[in-house]
Design a protein around this motif. Structure first.
Motif, mmCIF file in Angstrom:
data_model
loop_
_atom_site.group_PDB
_atom_site.id
_atom_site.type_symbol
_atom_site.label_atom_id
_atom_site.label_comp_id
_atom_site.label_asym_id
_atom_site.label_seq_id
_atom_site.Cartn_x
_atom_site.Cartn_y
_atom_site.Cartn_z
ATOM 1 N N SER A 170 36.792 25.803 51.554
ATOM 2 C CA SER A 170 38.495 25.294 51.349
ATOM 3 C C SER A 170 38.302 26.168 49.704
ATOM 4 C CB SER A 170 38.474 24.193 51.295
ATOM 5 O OG SER A 170 38.995 23.351 51.055
ATOM 6 N N PRO A 171 39.653 26.542 49.964
ATOM 7 C CA PRO A 171 39.646 27.190 48.505
ATOM 8 C C PRO A 171 40.820 26.555 47.428
ATOM 9 C CG PRO A 171 40.838 28.699 50.400
ATOM 10 C CD PRO A 171 40.207 27.751 51.391
ATOM 11 N N THR A 172 41.355 25.482 48.144
ATOM 12 C CA THR A 172 41.609 24.030 47.174
ATOM 13 C C THR A 172 40.442 23.599 46.554
ATOM 14 O OG1 THR A 172 42.193 22.201 49.099
ATOM 15 C CG2 THR A 172 44.162 24.138 48.963
ATOM 16 N N ILE A 173 39.437 23.399 47.214
ATOM 17 C CA ILE A 173 38.550 22.426 45.965
ATOM 18 C C ILE A 173 37.198 23.761 46.392
ATOM 19 C CG2 ILE A 173 36.375 20.675 46.813
ATOM 20 C CD1 ILE A 173 38.544 19.719 49.387
ATOM 21 N N GLY A 174 36.820 23.002 44.572
ATOM 22 C CA GLY A 174 35.659 23.999 44.204
ATOM 23 C C GLY A 174 35.234 22.766 43.461
ATOM 24 N N THR A 175 34.764 23.885 41.676
ATOM 25 C CA THR A 175 34.357 23.618 41.000
ATOM 26 C C THR A 175 35.203 24.033 39.389
ATOM 27 O OG1 THR A 175 32.013 23.904 41.817
ATOM 28 C CG2 THR A 175 32.277 23.895 39.307
ATOM 29 N N SER A 176 35.390 22.986 38.450
ATOM 30 C CA SER A 176 36.165 23.850 37.470
ATOM 31 C C SER A 176 34.803 23.668 36.506
ATOM 32 C CB SER A 176 36.810 21.837 36.647
ATOM 33 O OG SER A 176 37.385 22.186 35.794
ATOM 34 N N ILE A 177 34.763 24.272 35.945
ATOM 35 C CA ILE A 177 34.227 24.456 34.059
ATOM 36 C C ILE A 177 35.330 24.352 33.231
ATOM 37 C CG2 ILE A 177 32.711 25.820 33.061
ATOM 38 C CD1 ILE A 177 32.057 27.183 35.863
#
Length: 166
Positions: free
Chosen positions: A30-37
């Motif tokens: 899902s390209p709208t959810i992910g990991t923020s670094i």
């Protein structure tokens, strides 16, 4: 291996405030959810590295801009699995996160009212630039990322110092 896009997310509460930078890696599912670094903290307290997992940038209350800074081979990325809500983690899970751990977060600033610089008075924008340089040096990200992130940085004096109250 397929390539995955990597984004710079820039957000600020007000025009007079320095923008907060983070690197966002969308999930393959899902390209709208992910990991923020990113690093979080303040010049007078220092910063720490954190990974926001299952993060959705659009839930930010403050305005933000997201721009692609490059693509990374997917074998360097591990998506969160099994968890459904956003949570903060400090343990790296993949090559991008291990590289982030190798770039020290900014320490407490001796003079946080002074203009920002890339050596002694660092904040999240300077850390993000160092991180991007490190990713490029390790062959994980292309050289074009440097110009993209640099173009989004605030001037060294933006948002620094006391402002008169009217």
């Amino acid at each position: 291996m397929p390539l995955r896009s990597v984004f710079l997310v820039s957000s600020r509460n007000s025009p007079g405030q320095r923008a907060h930078f983070s690197i966002f890696v969308p999930s393959a599912a899902s390209p709208t959810i992910g990991t923020s670094i990113h690093v979080v903290g303040a010049p007078m307290m220092g910063y720490e590295l954190e990974f926001k997992r299952n993060y959705t940038p659009s839930v930010n209350e403050e305005p933000y801009e997201m721009v692609m800074i490059g693509q990374v081979d997917s074998h360097n990325i591990v998506d969160s699995s099994g968890e459904s809500s956003m949570f903060v983690d400090h343990t790296p899970r993949d090559n991008l996160e291990v590289a982030a751990r190798q770039v020290p977060p900014p320490r407490i600033s001796e003079n946080f009212m002074a203009p920002v610089n890339d050596t002694t008075n660092k904040r999240c924008q300077e850390w993000t630039m160092e991180y991007v340089h490190h990713l490029i040096a390790r062959g994980l990200l292309g050289e074009e990322a440097t110009q993209i992130v640099q173009s989004k940085r605030d001037s060294p004096t933006h948002g620094i110092g006391l402002k008169p109250v009217v």
